[in-house]
Design an enzyme around this catalytic site. Structure first.
Site, short mmCIF file in Angstrom:
data_model
loop_
_atom_site.label_atom_id
_atom_site.label_comp_id
_atom_site.label_asym_id
_atom_site.label_seq_id
_atom_site.Cartn_x
_atom_site.Cartn_y
_atom_site.Cartn_z
CD GLU A 195 4.86 -0.37 13.25
OE1 GLU A 195 3.62 -0.20 13.34
OE2 GLU A 195 5.64 0.05 14.08
CB CYS A 226 -1.88 0.25 8.75
SG CYS A 226 -0.56 1.47 8.70
N GLY A 262 1.56 -11.28 10.28
CA GLY A 262 2.55 -10.72 11.21
C GLY A 262 2.77 -11.61 12.41
CG ASN A 284 -0.37 -0.17 2.50
OD1 ASN A 284 0.77 -0.64 2.60
ND2 ASN A 284 -1.06 0.23 3.52
N GLY A 296 2.49 -5.44 7.60
CA GLY A 296 1.45 -6.12 6.83
C GLY A 296 0.31 -6.50 7.75
CB SER A 297 -2.44 -8.89 7.31
OG SER A 297 -1.69 -10.08 7.10
P1 NAD Z 1 -0.09 -9.23 3.98
O1 NAD Z 1 0.19 -9.59 5.40
O2 NAD Z 1 -0.95 -10.11 3.20
O3 NAD Z 1 1.28 -9.11 3.15
C1 NAD Z 1 2.35 -8.35 3.60
C2 NAD Z 1 3.64 -9.03 3.18
O4 NAD Z 1 3.72 -10.30 3.76
C3 NAD Z 1 3.79 -9.23 1.67
O5 NAD Z 1 5.13 -8.96 1.30
C4 NAD Z 1 3.50 -10.71 1.50
O6 NAD Z 1 4.13 -11.28 0.38
C5 NAD Z 1 4.10 -11.25 2.78
N1 NAD Z 1 3.64 -12.58 3.17
C6 NAD Z 1 2.49 -13.22 2.84
N2 NAD Z 1 2.48 -14.44 3.42
C7 NAD Z 1 3.61 -14.57 4.12
C8 NAD Z 1 4.17 -15.58 4.95
N3 NAD Z 1 3.54 -16.72 5.19
N4 NAD Z 1 5.37 -15.35 5.52
C9 NAD Z 1 6.02 -14.19 5.33
N5 NAD Z 1 5.56 -13.20 4.55
C10 NAD Z 1 4.36 -13.38 3.96
O7 NAD Z 1 -0.65 -7.73 4.07
P2 NAD Z 1 -1.28 -6.89 2.88
O8 NAD Z 1 -2.67 -7.33 2.68
O9 NAD Z 1 -0.38 -6.87 1.74
O10 NAD Z 1 -1.26 -5.43 3.53
C11 NAD Z 1 -2.33 -4.90 4.19
C12 NAD Z 1 -2.16 -5.06 5.69
O11 NAD Z 1 -0.97 -4.41 6.11
C13 NAD Z 1 -3.28 -4.37 6.44
O12 NAD Z 1 -3.69 -5.15 7.53
C14 NAD Z 1 -2.61 -3.08 6.92
O13 NAD Z 1 -3.23 -2.51 8.03
C15 NAD Z 1 -1.22 -3.55 7.21
N6 NAD Z 1 -0.28 -2.41 7.20
C16 NAD Z 1 0.27 -2.00 8.39
C17 NAD Z 1 1.11 -0.90 8.42
C18 NAD Z 1 1.69 -0.39 9.73
O14 NAD Z 1 2.63 0.39 9.70
N7 NAD Z 1 1.16 -0.80 10.87
C19 NAD Z 1 1.41 -0.23 7.25
C20 NAD Z 1 0.84 -0.68 6.06
C21 NAD Z 1 -0.01 -1.78 6.04
#
Ligand code: NAD
Length: 503
Positions: A271, A305, A254, A172, A249-250
């Site tokens: 995060e 996020c 996470g 994002n 990420g999510s």
């Molecule tokens: P996601 O967790 O699906 O993906 C994030 C990353 O994780 C990607 O690079 C993906 O390839 C990787 N990933 C997927 N499966 C994995 C695994 N099993 N092991 C390791 N890595 C893996 O998240 P998304 O849908 O791409 O992003 C949206 C989410 O991120 C939302 O929940 C949002 O709130 C959060 N986010 C948080 C912040 C923050 O600073 N707190 C900032 C931006 C987004």
């Protein structure tokens, strides 16, 4: 939404952009080399506005992850020994280059994640400021001198780089969220391996490799392995080499990444998601609250996020707030991000769109009313305002991550706080009141890592701590707070006089 708004605005081919490496983007960046994809599978990068494939990148393998971590480990010690001003200069230069590539970056944000020009400007500026603040860390990694309770002993607390840092980031705000880790990590003498999101391998990793390469970073200090999270993510997050595993990420992924990192004795820096509340108290300035509410909900299609996930509005202002917010939502130009004046682009992919639309539909079936928007076409979801929402409805109790503003009424400040805190997340939030003490009391009671009074939750300043509590993550990013994570301390004591032992 008109057909015109989805015209096939064609971007310049991404391999012809000035920021592109000579090999084009279909490469990994390992040990200072652009390694072509070869016989690896391809990851297609799809423009969410037109659904066309703009390029492919390699689908990195577990062997690539091993190579990248081995390379990073081999390069780290020598890098850490470089004088801090030299490390700082390279981080600063890379940040300057991002500014020089701003036009190319705007194109890449548009075709990788549907980002409009406004968002591109915001993200590039944020990344540049992050580079400046991070460069300053190189000369601020201070140790300490501590008194000793043992006669004749001197205590030193020496600060050292953590070592190798693994970085996994989402799509994002890809440039900023990756740079937010690698700029301080590199300034502090660490080496890095990045796995960007599969939607944004360029802006989430390869662009930064290009900028740091041009800035003169030695080979091996930064390595980028594009790849699918569900293929190489586990291998990456549980890898034995890194000392820190940074994940943005999510919350679901996470938690898994954090557990695997700890299993390999790497410190997790997480995060994660949010369900941020925008609270409008009865004495709020309504216009300011609506302005903030629209910006916090619809910027980048609500895919941050720290976007507003729920609007909590005092019952005395409720109808007027809903009507004004609905007017704002209906007035926002939606379309291809490359068309001038577009403020709302497409959401990232079909599964994300289906999730958002599903939350809207399930919530209206349970009694919510669509006051604006509610439709979608392809990946374009109209900015949507929902009234009559209660906090158990799917659109409110989940992180919807879309251009959707559910508005929930409340009667007392205490009730607003209770609703705001009724979530496993605790990232950001906002509260509006003309009485700053009253707003401050509410802000104090909100269980989040960040709260903004008379603003909206979408804020980040590189010298201020960023992060959340509960399912929103562990640790804090930025400035001194990330310095703690990206360094380790060592206690060295010097016994300057003979010590009397008991035997
Ligand atoms: P996601 O967790 O699906 O993906 C994030 C990353 O994780 C990607 O690079 C993906 O390839 C990787 N990933 C997927 N499966 C994995 C695994 N099993 N092991 C390791 N890595 C893996 O998240 P998304 O849908 O791409 O992003 C949206 C989410 O991120 C939302 O929940 C949002 O709130 C959060 N986010 C948080 C912040 C923050 O600073 N707190 C900032 C931006 C987004």
């Amino acid at each position: 939404m008109t057909d015109d708004s989805m015209s096939s605005t064609e971007p310049k081919p991404v391999d012809e952009l000035e920021v592109a490496p000579e090999t084009g983007w279909d490469a990994l960046y390992l040990d200072g080399e652009w390694v072509p994809r070869g016989d690896r599978d391809a990851i297609p990068v799809e423009n969410p506005a037109t659904r066309s494939t703009v390029t492919t990148v390699p689908s990195g393998t577990e062997d690539d992850v091993d190579d990248a971590f081995a390379t990073a480990a081999a390069a780290q010690e020598e890098w850490a020994q470089r004088p801090p001003q030299e490390r700082a200069a390279i981080v600063s230069k890379a940040g300057e280059l991002l500014g020089e590539y701003a036009d190319d970056l705007a194109t890449l944000f548009a075709v990788e994640c549907g980002g409009v020009q406004l968002k591109a400007d915001f993200e590039v500026q944020l990344a540049q400021r992050m580079s400046e603040v991070s460069a300053g860390l190189a000369t601020r990694a201070n140790g300490r001198h501590k008194e000793s309770v043992t006669p004749g002993k001197e205590n030193l607390v020496v600060r050292e780089p953590a070592g190798v840092v693994g970085v996994i980031t989402p799509w994002n705000f890809p440039l900023h969220l990756t740079n937010r880790v690698i700029a301080p990590a590199i300034a502090l003498g660490n080496s890095v391996v990045v796995k960007p999101d599969e939607h944004t391998p360029m802006t989430g990793g390869l662009v930064l490799a290009k900028a740091f390469e041009e800035a003169g970073l030695p080979d091996g200090v930064l390595n980028v392995v594009p790849g699918y999270g569900d293929e190489i993510g586990d291998h990456f997050s549980g890898h034995p080499v890194p000392s820190v595993m940074s994940f943005t990420g999510s919350s679901e992924i996470g938690r898994r990444v954090g557990q695997r990192a700890v299993g390999s004795y790497a410190e997790p820096a997480l995060e994660l998601g949010g369900n941020n509340a925008h609270i409008v108290l009865e004495d709020a300035d309504l216009e300011r609250a609506v302005d903030a509410g629209a910006f916090g909900s619809f910027t980048h299609q609500g895919q941050e996020c720290i976007s507003i996930n729920r609007h909590l509005v005092h019952e005395s202002l409720y109808d007027e707030y809903v009507a004004k917010l609905a007017d704002r939502a209906a007035s926002l130009p939606i379309g291809n991000p490359l068309e001038e004046g577009t403020l709302v682009g497409p959401v990232i992919n079909e599964s994300q769109r289906d999730k958002i639309v599903g939350f809207i539909e399930e919530s209206t079936e349970r009694g919510a009313t669509v006051e604006a928007g509610g439709n979608h076409d392809g990946l374009f979801v109209e900015p949507t305002v929902l009234s009559g929402v209660d906090s158990d409805m799917p659109v409110a109790c989940n992180e919807h991550f879309g251009p959707v503003a559910p508005v929930i009424p409340f009667e007392t400040d205490e009730e607003a706080v209770r609703i705001a805190n009724d979530t496993e997340y605790g990232l950001s939030g906002s509260v509006h009141s003309t009485d700053l003490q009253r707003a401050r009391d509410v802000a104090d009671a909100m269980e989040t890592g960040m709260v903004h009074i008379n603003d909206q939750p979408l804020n980040e300043e590189p010298h201020v701590p960023f992060g959340g509590v509960g399912a929103s993550g562990m640790g804090r990013y930025n400035d001194d707070w990330i310095l703690e994570t990206l360094t380790t301390t060592k206690w060295i004591s010097i016994q300057r006089e003979p010590r009397e032992y008991p035997y």
